[in-house]
Write a protein that holds these residues in place. Structure first.
Motif, PDB file in Angstrom:
ATOM      1  N   PHE A 108       8.555  58.861  24.346  1.00 13.56           N
ATOM      2  CA  PHE A 108       7.769  58.256  25.415  1.00 13.56           C
ATOM      3  C   PHE A 108       8.831  58.364  26.802  1.00 13.56           C
ATOM      4  CE2 PHE A 108       5.726  55.739  22.212  1.00 13.56           C
ATOM      5  CZ  PHE A 108       4.714  56.299  22.329  1.00 13.56           C
ATOM      6  N   GLU A 109       9.946  58.670  26.587  1.00 16.52           N
ATOM      7  CA  GLU A 109      10.959  58.665  27.711  1.00 16.52           C
ATOM      8  C   GLU A 109      11.871  60.099  27.530  1.00 16.52           C
ATOM      9  OE1 GLU A 109      11.316  56.826  30.195  1.00 16.52           O
ATOM     10  OE2 GLU A 109      10.222  55.142  29.339  1.00 16.52           O
ATOM     11  N   PRO A 110      11.196  61.298  27.669  1.00 18.03           N
ATOM     12  CA  PRO A 110      11.584  62.686  27.832  1.00 18.03           C
ATOM     13  C   PRO A 110      12.807  62.815  28.636  1.00 18.03           C
ATOM     14  CG  PRO A 110       9.438  62.599  28.570  1.00 18.03           C
ATOM     15  CD  PRO A 110       9.837  61.124  28.409  1.00 18.03           C
ATOM     16  N   MET A 111      12.740  62.325  29.674  1.00 19.91           N
ATOM     17  CA  MET A 111      14.023  62.441  30.778  1.00 19.91           C
ATOM     18  C   MET A 111      15.320  61.628  30.365  1.00 19.91           C
ATOM     19  SD  MET A 111      12.782  65.055  32.206  1.00 19.91           S
ATOM     20  CE  MET A 111      12.834  65.718  33.644  1.00 19.91           C
ATOM     21  N   TYR A 116      10.578  55.706  21.130  1.00 17.71           N
ATOM     22  CA  TYR A 116       9.407  55.893  20.110  1.00 17.71           C
ATOM     23  C   TYR A 116       8.510  54.788  20.152  1.00 17.71           C
ATOM     24  CZ  TYR A 116      12.504  60.056  19.679  1.00 17.71           C
ATOM     25  OH  TYR A 116      13.267  61.128  19.586  1.00 17.71           O
ATOM     26  N   ILE A 117       7.437  54.979  19.481  1.00 19.48           N
ATOM     27  CA  ILE A 117       6.481  54.048  19.025  1.00 19.48           C
ATOM     28  C   ILE A 117       6.882  52.642  18.654  1.00 19.48           C
ATOM     29  CG2 ILE A 117       5.712  54.537  16.680  1.00 19.48           C
ATOM     30  CD1 ILE A 117       2.689  54.532  17.852  1.00 19.48           C
ATOM     31  N   GLY A 118       7.749  52.555  17.736  1.00 13.48           N
ATOM     32  CA  GLY A 118       8.498  51.502  16.999  1.00 13.48           C
ATOM     33  C   GLY A 118       9.078  50.779  18.221  1.00 13.48           C
ATOM     34  N   GLN A 119      10.008  51.203  19.005  1.00  7.07           N
ATOM     35  CA  GLN A 119      10.675  50.570  20.310  1.00  7.07           C
ATOM     36  C   GLN A 119       9.709  49.906  21.251  1.00  7.07           C
ATOM     37  OE1 GLN A 119      13.329  53.250  22.175  1.00  7.07           O
ATOM     38  NE2 GLN A 119      13.641  51.328  23.709  1.00  7.07           N
ATOM     39  N   ARG A 120       8.689  50.908  21.483  1.00  9.42           N
ATOM     40  CA  ARG A 120       7.830  50.369  22.533  1.00  9.42           C
ATOM     41  C   ARG A 120       7.053  49.159  21.854  1.00  9.42           C
ATOM     42  NH1 ARG A 120       4.965  53.526  26.380  1.00  9.42           N
ATOM     43  NH2 ARG A 120       7.174  53.898  27.032  1.00  9.42           N
ATOM     44  N   MET A 125       5.299  45.304  23.951  1.00 13.80           N
ATOM     45  CA  MET A 125       4.073  45.123  23.086  1.00 13.80           C
ATOM     46  C   MET A 125       2.952  44.971  24.036  1.00 13.80           C
ATOM     47  SD  MET A 125       2.033  45.220  20.633  1.00 13.80           S
ATOM     48  CE  MET A 125       3.055  45.044  19.230  1.00 13.80           C
ATOM     49  N   PRO A 126       3.088  44.444  25.549  1.00 17.74           N
ATOM     50  CA  PRO A 126       1.870  44.486  26.302  1.00 17.74           C
ATOM     51  C   PRO A 126       1.301  46.002  26.539  1.00 17.74           C
ATOM     52  CG  PRO A 126       3.130  42.896  26.711  1.00 17.74           C
ATOM     53  CD  PRO A 126       3.695  43.551  25.920  1.00 17.74           C
ATOM     54  N   THR A 127       2.266  46.783  26.828  1.00 17.82           N
ATOM     55  CA  THR A 127       2.339  48.288  27.127  1.00 17.82           C
ATOM     56  C   THR A 127       1.440  48.911  26.028  1.00 17.82           C
ATOM     57  OG1 THR A 127       3.898  48.304  28.660  1.00 17.82           O
ATOM     58  CG2 THR A 127       3.172  50.454  27.897  1.00 17.82           C
ATOM     59  N   PHE A 128       2.326  48.674  24.760  1.00 23.22           N
ATOM     60  CA  PHE A 128       1.772  49.170  23.542  1.00 23.22           C
ATOM     61  C   PHE A 128       0.361  48.900  23.378  1.00 23.22           C
ATOM     62  CE2 PHE A 128       0.953  48.993  19.144  1.00 23.22           C
ATOM     63  CZ  PHE A 128       1.383  50.227  18.479  1.00 23.22           C
ATOM     64  N   TRP A 129      -0.005  47.696  23.394  1.00 22.11           N
ATOM     65  CA  TRP A 129      -1.330  46.887  23.139  1.00 22.11           C
ATOM     66  C   TRP A 129      -2.404  47.597  23.783  1.00 22.11           C
ATOM     67  CZ3 TRP A 129      -3.357  44.668  19.026  1.00 22.11           C
ATOM     68  CH2 TRP A 129      -4.640  43.936  19.201  1.00 22.11           C
ATOM     69  N   HIS A 130      -2.120  47.740  25.307  1.00 22.13           N
ATOM     70  CA  HIS A 130      -2.895  48.399  26.369  1.00 22.13           C
ATOM     71  C   HIS A 130      -3.271  49.987  26.139  1.00 22.13           C
ATOM     72  CE1 HIS A 130      -4.435  49.983  30.119  1.00 22.13           C
ATOM     73  NE2 HIS A 130      -4.919  48.650  30.333  1.00 22.13           N
ATOM     74  N   ASN A 133      -5.462  50.123  22.982  1.00 19.15           N
ATOM     75  CA  ASN A 133      -6.845  49.853  23.122  1.00 19.15           C
ATOM     76  C   ASN A 133      -7.501  50.723  24.318  1.00 19.15           C
ATOM     77  OD1 ASN A 133      -7.789  46.963  22.119  1.00 19.15           O
ATOM     78  ND2 ASN A 133      -5.562  46.966  22.286  1.00 19.15           N
ATOM     79  N   PHE A 134      -6.813  51.155  25.406  1.00 23.45           N
ATOM     80  CA  PHE A 134      -7.406  51.679  26.280  1.00 23.45           C
ATOM     81  C   PHE A 134      -7.050  52.912  26.690  1.00 23.45           C
ATOM     82  CE2 PHE A 134      -7.516  47.170  26.972  1.00 23.45           C
ATOM     83  CZ  PHE A 134      -8.934  46.614  26.757  1.00 23.45           C
ATOM     84  N   GLY A 135      -6.161  53.494  25.903  1.00 19.64           N
ATOM     85  CA  GLY A 135      -5.714  54.895  25.998  1.00 19.64           C
ATOM     86  C   GLY A 135      -4.488  54.867  27.260  1.00 19.64           C
ATOM     87  N   ASP A 136      -4.195  56.273  27.641  1.00 16.51           N
ATOM     88  CA  ASP A 136      -3.196  56.840  28.557  1.00 16.51           C
ATOM     89  C   ASP A 136      -3.534  58.055  28.876  1.00 16.51           C
ATOM     90  OD1 ASP A 136      -1.391  57.504  30.366  1.00 16.51           O
ATOM     91  OD2 ASP A 136       0.228  56.217  28.901  1.00 16.51           O
ATOM     92  N   GLU A 137      -4.393  58.460  29.926  1.00 15.51           N
ATOM     93  CA  GLU A 137      -4.772  59.716  30.144  1.00 15.51           C
ATOM     94  C   GLU A 137      -3.559  60.646  30.538  1.00 15.51           C
ATOM     95  OE1 GLU A 137      -7.599  60.125  33.336  1.00 15.51           O
ATOM     96  OE2 GLU A 137      -9.061  58.692  32.485  1.00 15.51           O
ATOM     97  N   GLU A 138      -2.618  60.265  31.050  1.00 14.90           N
ATOM     98  CA  GLU A 138      -1.428  60.795  31.580  1.00 14.90           C
ATOM     99  C   GLU A 138      -0.649  61.510  30.279  1.00 14.90           C
ATOM    100  OE1 GLU A 138       2.871  59.704  33.396  1.00 14.90           O
ATOM    101  OE2 GLU A 138       1.192  58.804  34.467  1.00 14.90           O
ATOM    102  N   ARG A 139      -0.570  60.600  29.267  1.00 15.03           N
ATOM    103  CA  ARG A 139       0.144  61.021  28.002  1.00 15.03           C
ATOM    104  C   ARG A 139      -0.953  61.735  26.821  1.00 15.03           C
ATOM    105  NH1 ARG A 139       3.100  56.620  29.458  1.00 15.03           N
ATOM    106  NH2 ARG A 139       5.400  57.254  29.870  1.00 15.03           N
ATOM    107  N   GLY A 140      -2.330  61.621  27.219  1.00 15.57           N
ATOM    108  CA  GLY A 140      -3.269  62.173  26.262  1.00 15.57           C
ATOM    109  C   GLY A 140      -3.637  61.313  25.319  1.00 15.57           C
TER     110      GLY A 140
END
Length: 164
Positions: A108-111, A116-120, A125-130, A133-140
């Motif tokens: 999630f932080e390529p730069m 990774y998903i576990g850390q997120r 958790m609010p970002t992970f949960w969102h 549930n609602f996806g993230d177009e920027e990341r596909g």
């Protein structure tokens, strides 16, 4: 200027807290013994509209996020009541194709320092949960609110917190 995601999460949580004070999540004093101890809380619960009524103005997104923050997270940020064994099976079934066996296929932080998903799931958790549930177009990332039942999402989120 780029706004830090932690600031946005904090702002979102503060907004949810405000919304909850006058939303469908407030309870009457009969259901909530704490309202008897605090008359101001009782007054707010009398003002709250019934869930699903015309006065209930929480969006679907707000309601799902508020559920996470006020019902599912414990004081340490862990998902309460998650069945981790079931969550592992559901993760492998639904998430592994993109995120890998251990959740480390997508950084999630390529730069910067890899995240990774576990850390997120543990730290944001609010970002992970969102995103779950609602996806993230920027990341596909596709939204799964209509495809994965809430009980399954709870177990997946709890399991994700155990990943490296």
């Amino acid at each position: 200027m780029k706004v830090p995601s932690k600031f946005l999460c904090g702002l979102a949580l503060a907004s949810y807290a405000f919304l909850l004070g006058v939303s469908a999540f407030a309870q009457t004093s009969q259901e909530n013994p704490a309202a008897k101890e605090n008359p101001a809380r009782e007054d707010l619960s009398k003002m709250a509209p019934a869930p699903g009524s015309q006065g209930d103005t929480l969006t679907r997104e707000d309601a799902r996020m508020a559920l996470l923050v006020y019902k599912l997270l414990d004081s340490n940020g862990k998902i309460k009541g998650a069945n981790l064994e079931r969550g592992a099976r559901l993760f492998y079934q639904n998430c592994r194709p993109c995120h890998g066996e251990d959740g480390r296929r997508v950084n999630f932080e390529p730069m910067g320092k890899p995240a990774y998903i576990g850390q997120r799931a543990r730290e944001e958790m609010p970002t992970f949960w969102h995103q779950m549930n609602f996806g993230d177009e920027e990341r596909g990332m596709e939204p799964y609110i209509d495809e994965i039942p809430l009980e399954d999402m709870i177990d997946i989120a709890g399991y994700a917190q155990t990943l490296p």
